[in-house]
Design an enzyme around this catalytic site. Structure first.
Site, mmCIF file in Angstrom:
data_model
loop_
_atom_site.group_PDB
_atom_site.id
_atom_site.type_symbol
_atom_site.label_atom_id
_atom_site.label_comp_id
_atom_site.label_asym_id
_atom_site.label_seq_id
_atom_site.Cartn_x
_atom_site.Cartn_y
_atom_site.Cartn_z
ATOM 1 N N GLY A 13 0.791 -1.232 0.000
ATOM 2 C CA GLY A 13 0.000 0.000 0.000
ATOM 3 C C GLY A 13 0.819 1.276 0.000
ATOM 4 O O GLY A 13 0.326 2.332 0.418
ATOM 5 N N ASN A 15 1.612 3.015 -2.573
ATOM 6 C CA ASN A 15 0.949 3.968 -3.475
ATOM 7 C C ASN A 15 -0.282 4.578 -2.818
ATOM 8 O O ASN A 15 -0.543 5.772 -2.965
ATOM 9 C CB ASN A 15 0.572 3.294 -4.802
ATOM 10 C CG ASN A 15 1.754 3.197 -5.735
ATOM 11 O OD1 ASN A 15 2.135 4.167 -6.378
ATOM 12 N ND2 ASN A 15 2.374 2.021 -5.785
ATOM 13 N N LYS A 66 -16.580 -14.369 -9.254
ATOM 14 C CA LYS A 66 -16.077 -12.983 -9.282
ATOM 15 C C LYS A 66 -17.257 -12.005 -9.300
ATOM 16 O O LYS A 66 -17.244 -10.977 -8.641
ATOM 17 C CB LYS A 66 -15.209 -12.794 -10.535
ATOM 18 C CG LYS A 66 -14.475 -11.450 -10.571
ATOM 19 C CD LYS A 66 -13.762 -11.229 -11.893
ATOM 20 C CE LYS A 66 -12.504 -12.037 -12.032
ATOM 21 N NZ LYS A 66 -11.310 -11.378 -11.506
ATOM 22 N N ARG A 92 -5.943 -8.755 -8.637
ATOM 23 C CA ARG A 92 -7.014 -9.511 -9.290
ATOM 24 C C ARG A 92 -7.468 -8.778 -10.534
ATOM 25 O O ARG A 92 -7.510 -7.552 -10.539
ATOM 26 C CB ARG A 92 -8.241 -9.631 -8.377
ATOM 27 C CG ARG A 92 -8.014 -10.572 -7.302
ATOM 28 C CD ARG A 92 -9.180 -10.757 -6.362
ATOM 29 N NE ARG A 92 -8.705 -11.709 -5.402
ATOM 30 C CZ ARG A 92 -8.729 -13.015 -5.588
ATOM 31 N NH1 ARG A 92 -9.311 -13.538 -6.639
ATOM 32 N NH2 ARG A 92 -8.201 -13.818 -4.684
ATOM 33 N N ILE A 94 -10.012 -7.175 -12.905
ATOM 34 C CA ILE A 94 -11.336 -6.582 -12.703
ATOM 35 C C ILE A 94 -12.314 -7.238 -13.694
ATOM 36 O O ILE A 94 -12.007 -7.386 -14.880
ATOM 37 C CB ILE A 94 -11.269 -5.058 -12.939
ATOM 38 C CG1 ILE A 94 -10.319 -4.394 -11.930
ATOM 39 C CG2 ILE A 94 -12.652 -4.415 -12.881
ATOM 40 C CD1 ILE A 94 -10.745 -4.437 -10.489
ATOM 41 N N ASN A 108 -5.285 2.200 -13.148
ATOM 42 C CA ASN A 108 -4.301 1.282 -12.561
ATOM 43 C C ASN A 108 -2.901 1.838 -12.780
ATOM 44 O O ASN A 108 -2.678 2.601 -13.724
ATOM 45 C CB ASN A 108 -4.410 -0.085 -13.242
ATOM 46 C CG ASN A 108 -3.448 -1.110 -12.668
ATOM 47 O OD1 ASN A 108 -3.282 -1.209 -11.443
ATOM 48 N ND2 ASN A 108 -2.801 -1.885 -13.523
ATOM 49 N N HIS A 110 1.109 0.452 -13.253
ATOM 50 C CA HIS A 110 1.858 -0.772 -13.544
ATOM 51 C C HIS A 110 3.343 -0.440 -13.656
ATOM 52 O O HIS A 110 3.701 0.532 -14.329
ATOM 53 C CB HIS A 110 1.339 -1.400 -14.840
ATOM 54 C CG HIS A 110 1.984 -2.700 -15.137
ATOM 55 N ND1 HIS A 110 1.663 -3.867 -14.482
ATOM 56 C CD2 HIS A 110 2.983 -3.022 -15.996
ATOM 57 C CE1 HIS A 110 2.424 -4.842 -14.926
ATOM 58 N NE2 HIS A 110 3.233 -4.357 -15.855
HETATM 59 C C1 GRF Z 1 3.307 -1.292 -7.547
HETATM 60 O O1 GRF Z 1 4.567 -1.581 -8.097
HETATM 61 C C2 GRF Z 1 2.277 -1.165 -8.632
HETATM 62 O O2 GRF Z 1 2.768 -0.618 -9.804
HETATM 63 C C3 GRF Z 1 1.878 -2.597 -8.858
HETATM 64 O O3 GRF Z 1 1.877 -3.167 -7.579
HETATM 65 C C4 GRF Z 1 2.790 -2.462 -6.742
HETATM 66 C C5 GRF Z 1 2.054 -2.020 -5.509
HETATM 67 O O4 GRF Z 1 2.908 -1.492 -4.544
HETATM 68 N N1 GRF Z 1 0.632 -2.671 -9.577
HETATM 69 P P1 GRF Z 1 2.302 -0.832 -3.212
HETATM 70 O O5 GRF Z 1 1.400 -1.883 -2.561
HETATM 71 O O6 GRF Z 1 1.538 0.392 -3.605
HETATM 72 O O7 GRF Z 1 3.471 -0.521 -2.343
#
Ligand code: GRF
EC number: 2.1.2.2
Length: 188
Positions: A13, A15, A66, A92, A94, A108, A110
């Protein structure tokens, strides 16, 4: 008006935390109404508690499909008036149920320059491939795996022979890019 958002996460978490801190600094006009996780023990739950943000934790194995757990999530989101879904390490795919309820309202992040290296362990995939430059992508979510329309990208130089240092660079960039991209998206 602050946009009402939900952050979906399955892991650490970081981010989520970066987005919440940007909100608290007044840099992002949004409010995180709910954190949704499919991993009740994920560290993101603790982070959410620290900010007194409610969490909806579920386990997919307790639902027969789902569609079933996504309908439950939608109930939770509607109860809180959530307008945007922000995926941040939600592991997961969506499904159609959520996609139809939030058309072009799910984003999202990535850790690669899509369309290169979609799916799991994108950083490891990029390093194994021997690329010199990788990066981060923020995109709208569609039914595919990391395939939706791209909103923003930023590049990172791979630190030769040091995966940890490369990961650190990518995560720092993610936090900045996600916040900035959401800001533009919510202002448009
Ligand atoms: C990040 O690298 C994001 O790009 C990917 O999963 C990771 C999540 O990291 N989809 P965090 O849980 O936000 O630390």
């Amino acid at each position: 008006m602050a946009k009402k958002i939900a952050v979906f996460a399955s892991g650490s978490g970081s981010n989520f935390q970066a987005i919440q801190e940007a909100i608290l600094r007044g840099e992002l006009n949004a409010q995180i109404e709910l954190v949704v996780t499919d991993k009740p023990n994920a560290f993101v739950v603790e982070r959410a508690q620290n900010f007194q943000i409610p969490t909806f934790a579920f386990q997919a194995k307790n639902y027969d499909s789902k569609d079933h757990y996504e309908r439950e999530i939608i109930n939770q989101l509607q109860e809180k008036g959530v307008e945007w879904i922000v995926l941040a390490g939600y592991m997961r795919l969506i499904g159609q149920t959520l996609l139809s309820a939030f058309p072009m309202r799910i984003v999202n992040i990535h850790p690669s320059l899509l369309p290169a290296f979609p799916g799991k362990d994108a950083i490891g995939q990029a390093i194994d491939h021997g690329v010199k430059i990788t990066g981060v992508t923020v995109h709208f979510v569609d039914e595919g795996m990391d395939t939706g329309p791209i909103l923003s990208q930023a590049a990172v130089e791979v630190v030769e022979g040091d995966q940890e240092a490369t990961e650190k660079r990518i995560h720092e960039l993610e936090h900045e890019l996600y916040t900035n991209t959401l800001k533009k998206l919510f202002e448009s």
